[in-house]
Design an enzyme around this catalytic site. Structure first.
Site, PDB file in Angstrom:
ATOM      1  N   TYR A 150       0.829  -1.240  -0.265  1.00 31.67           N
ATOM      2  CA  TYR A 150       0.066   0.121   0.212  1.00 31.67           C
ATOM      3  C   TYR A 150       0.913   0.904  -0.377  1.00 31.67           C
ATOM      4  CZ  TYR A 150      -4.009  -3.643   1.259  1.00 31.67           C
ATOM      5  OH  TYR A 150      -4.711  -4.662   0.897  1.00 31.67           O
ATOM      6  N   ILE A 151       2.248   0.782   0.118  1.00 26.21           N
ATOM      7  CA  ILE A 151       3.008   1.896   0.399  1.00 26.21           C
ATOM      8  C   ILE A 151       4.292   2.132  -0.225  1.00 26.21           C
ATOM      9  CG2 ILE A 151       3.133   2.630   3.094  1.00 26.21           C
ATOM     10  CD1 ILE A 151       5.421   0.875   3.744  1.00 26.21           C
TER      11      ILE A 151
END
Length: 765
Positions: A150-151
């Site tokens: 997600y990052i």
């Protein structure tokens, strides 16, 4: 058996003893599973002698060099170096998924994706080398980062400029031999000091505190200029630091860091910055733990931390903010102590250095790397100038026409070489066959459009650049200083110091105010004393109350045998039957003790005025030499040196040859001495009792505090009859008691204040 045979056997035995024993076969990994055959034909055996020792040393060396300890040159651990190398491979100016970076890094790091992910999160939270996007956690609250899928991340412009320089990088094969990875990066900035580092290896550990970006560059400039280096830590959480014992960051130093706490109201405190190594969660837990242990009193805590720290500490109405603040520093994580231990890998060995050593080493390394880059650039410029000059002569002098008559390739090369010979002297190096081959690769279209004026400008530009680079090489220190100043100008914005250093008004380092835990802890208990049975403690609530105390206090006990002892307070402890005095002991207490005692051996009466001084807990200290006939006649305690007891010594009335039966003595005449001194002689005669002298207002009761000090003059000699008459008027009735009787000001004891002066009268002697 004959004599000759016996002699032969003895010689054989002697030869066997003199013959050296064969060495025990050592373990060889290649023979594992095959066994080592014994000469006597027994079963195969595997010898493991020293095997574990060898393997342990190999493992320890691997952990130290390849996992836990950063390298001094680039300030990175191997996993961090591999992450940055992998990100450089993927660098295209856009963000990459962290999961993708982790997968690419596994080509170089053999220890799994979890270790790579954790190391990358820590690098990203430093906000120096990695530009992050998404939820990367919070160093203030301790919240963890989102999952790697997600990052996203990419290298910062600072990292691209300072970390990477492939032309001066030393490369090595990766763990599987399929790829190349840098041994160390040619870093032109001490990343180790900016980010800090912490690691635990086998047999050693490292802990390097972070420092301010701008101050590091200034320190490097000072190092290049041979000026004194001064660099103090700066923490991303802020706070206030006491660096008086920092010791240049070397092993053995210490830094105390406090949270920044503001007083909002009389009973409300606000924490706005926290110490390094703590989070708002751990800080609140430490406050609640101290409250549960009754060391501090807290009504409630509110955590409003978001982008900035904001912890509201609500106090009870009975506790003021001024009283609570020292207790928070003493019993919670609002103050922490950090011990730097700068262990780094240098010359392939772990070394313990100071921060100043690392700054100087990094400054010298930066200058050397810049020199190498300039030399490479100079060589490239000279090559460009060389070929541009060759090309100009080759086209302007129409040397290319000489190859029209040649039928072989060797003849073509020879013709060009012959045509260039008249111009060899203008070149800075010899003309090689490779140069000729490059000339022969020039296309006809370029020859036809050749512009001599533009060629001269190009050559002149190369010459100017060469002159500039040669000037930089001649003054490398100045060039390195200019480079560091440029870094400061480009990347120093927003990197101002966050941690305040404790300094005096003139800028000198000063330590924090000393906080004694026993003095700031909440006095929520009462010390009680059972004189008859000889017990004291804070659980004897039915007995005599002495004074308020806490569970951290010590208790000082004076026995009637003249033995003093300091003990840790407890709920119930034995202090001896009928003690002279039991009270809370404070090491910086200015109390002064007045005592009159009889020496059992000589029979003389002595007076002494003393302080307690340093003591060891649970050790007995005799105030005078122990003897069966020694006895204390008078004992008093005062709060300061200005207060002294004034006493009357009554001699035995049966003494016929002594005219003066009463001796007046003021302890102000004595100097304060140690507790072990013998004291001053009052009299060698037999003594009946010792009492307080009556005061001017007629009150002869002892007082804990005197409003004014009245130093009485030494009495003039008087006739015995007059003395007896005067003594009869002033002297109170003696107490008829064989045991010491304590006189107090009131019948009800005050638990908030201890008895400052106690008088003992003895009828028997």
């Amino acid at each position: 058996m004959s004599e000759d045979e016996s002699t032969t056997e003895e010689e054989n035995e002697q030869d066997a003893e003199d013959k050296p024993a064969e060495p025990t076969p050592r373990f060889d990994p290649e023979t594992l599973g095959q066994g080592l055959a014994e000469k006597n034909g027994d079963d195969d055996a595997i010898y493991v002698d020293d095997m574990y020792g060898d393997w342990f040393l190999d493992y320890a060396s691997y952990v130290i060099l390849e996992r836990a300890v950063p390298h001094a040159d680039d300030g990175l651990k191997p996993v961090q170096r591999r992450i940055l190398h992998s990100m450089k491979e993927l660098e295209d100016g856009r963000y990459n998924k962290v999961a993708n970076v982790i997968g690419n890094t596994m080509k170089y790091h053999p220890h799994g994706d979890a270790s790579i992910g954790d190391a990358m999160i820590q690098l990203g939270q430093k906000d120096l080398l990695i530009d992050t996007q998404g939820n990367w956690g919070n160093v203030l609250t301790g919240d963890s980062a989102a999952a790697p899928r997600y990052i996203e991340a990419r290298l910062t412009p600072f990292a691209l400029e300072v970390i990477f320089s492939p032309k001066v990088t030393t490369w090595a094969s990766s763990y599987d031999g399929r790829n190349k990875e840098p041994v160390t990066f040619p870093v032109k900035f001490p990343v180790l000091l900016a980010q800090g580092a912490e690691g635990i290896a086998v047999g050693l550990s490292t802990k390097i505190l972070p420092h301010n970006f701008i101050e590091i560059l200034d320190a490097m400039i000072d190092g290049l200029r041979k000026n004194p280096i001064s660099l103090l830590p700066d923490f991303p959480q802020g706070g206030i630091a006491d660096c008086t014992d920092y010791n240049g960051g070397a092993r053995g130093g210490r830094v105390r860091v406090r949270a920044r706490i503001e007083k909002v109201k009389k009973h409300l405190l606000k924490v706005t910055e926290i110490p390094f190594g703590t989070t708002t969660t751990s800080l609140i837990d430490s406050i609640l733990s101290a409250n549960d242990k009754n060391k501090i009193k807290i009504a409630k805590i509110e955590d409003n931390t978001a982008e900035f720290v904001e912890i509201m500490v609500h106090l009870p109405s009975t506790v003021s903010a001024e009283d609570a603040l020292p207790a928070l520093y003493a019993f919670t994580d609002c103050e922490v102590s950090l011990a730097p231990n700068a262990c780094v890998i240098q010359h392939n060995h772990p070394q313990f250095l100071s921060v100043n050593d690392l700054v100087k080493s990094s400054a010298d390394l930066t200058r050397e790397l810049l020199r190498q880059e300039l030399e490479i650039k100079l060589g490239e410029l000279q090559e460009k100038w060389h070929f541009a000059s060759l090309e100009k002569i080759f086209i302007e002098k129409r040397i290319y026409r000489d190859i029209e008559k040649e039928e072989t390739w060797e003849g073509v090369i020879s013709a060009v070489d012959k045509g260039l010979k008249p111009y060899v002297k203008i070149f800075k190096r010899a003309i090689t066959q490779d140069d000729i081959l490059r000339l022969l690769e020039i296309r006809i279209k370029r020859i036809s459009k050749f512009d001599s004026f533009r060629a001269d400008e190009l050559i002149k530009g190369f010459e100017d650049e060469i002159e500039e680079v040669e000037g930089h090489l001649a003054q490398m220190t100045r060039f390195a200083v200019r480079y560091l100043k440029e870094l400061k100008k480009k990347y120093g914005k927003g990197k101002e110091r966050k941690t305040e250093i404790s300094r005096s008004e003139d800028g000198e380092l000063v330590p924090f105010d000393k906080i004694v835990a026993s003095q700031v802890v909440v006095a929520n208990e009462t010390l009680y004393l059972n004189r008859k049975d000889g017990f004291a403690g804070y659980s004897l609530k039915k007995d005599e109350a002495i004074e308020k105390c806490s569970t951290l206090d010590d208790v000082i006990v004076f026995g009637k045998d003249g033995v003093m002892k300091v003990m840790k307070i407890a709920d119930k402890m034995f202090v001896g039957k009928s003690p002279l005095r039991v009270s809370v002991f404070r090491r910086d207490d200015p109390k002064i003790y007045n005592m009159v005692y009889r020496d059992g051996k000589s029979g003389r009466l002595y007076a002494k005025k003393f302080k307690i001084g340093g003591v060891t807990r649970d050790k007995e200290y005799p105030l005078f030499k122990t003897h069966s006939k020694s006895r204390i006649f008078f004992f008093a305690v005062h709060d300061s040196e200005k207060k002294n007891s004034n006493i009357l010594v009554h001699l035995d009335p049966e003494l016929k040859r002594v005219r003066e039966k009463i001796i007046e003595f003021d302890f102000a005449w004595l100097e304060i001495q140690g507790r072990g001194v013998k004291g001053s002689t009052l009299t060698a005669h037999k003594v009946d009792r010792v009492v307080n002298a009556p005061r001017e207002n007629g009150d002869d009761s002892p007082e804990g505090e005197e409003k004014e000090e009245v130093k009485p003059k030494k009495p003039e000699p008087a006739k015995p009859a007059e003395k007896k008459a005067e003594a009869a008027k002033k002297e109170p009735e003696p107490l008829a008691a064989k045991e010491p009787v304590e006189k107090v000001d009131s019948e009800e004891p005050n638990p908030k204040q201890g008895k400052d002066q106690v008088t003992f009268d003895f009828e028997g002697n």
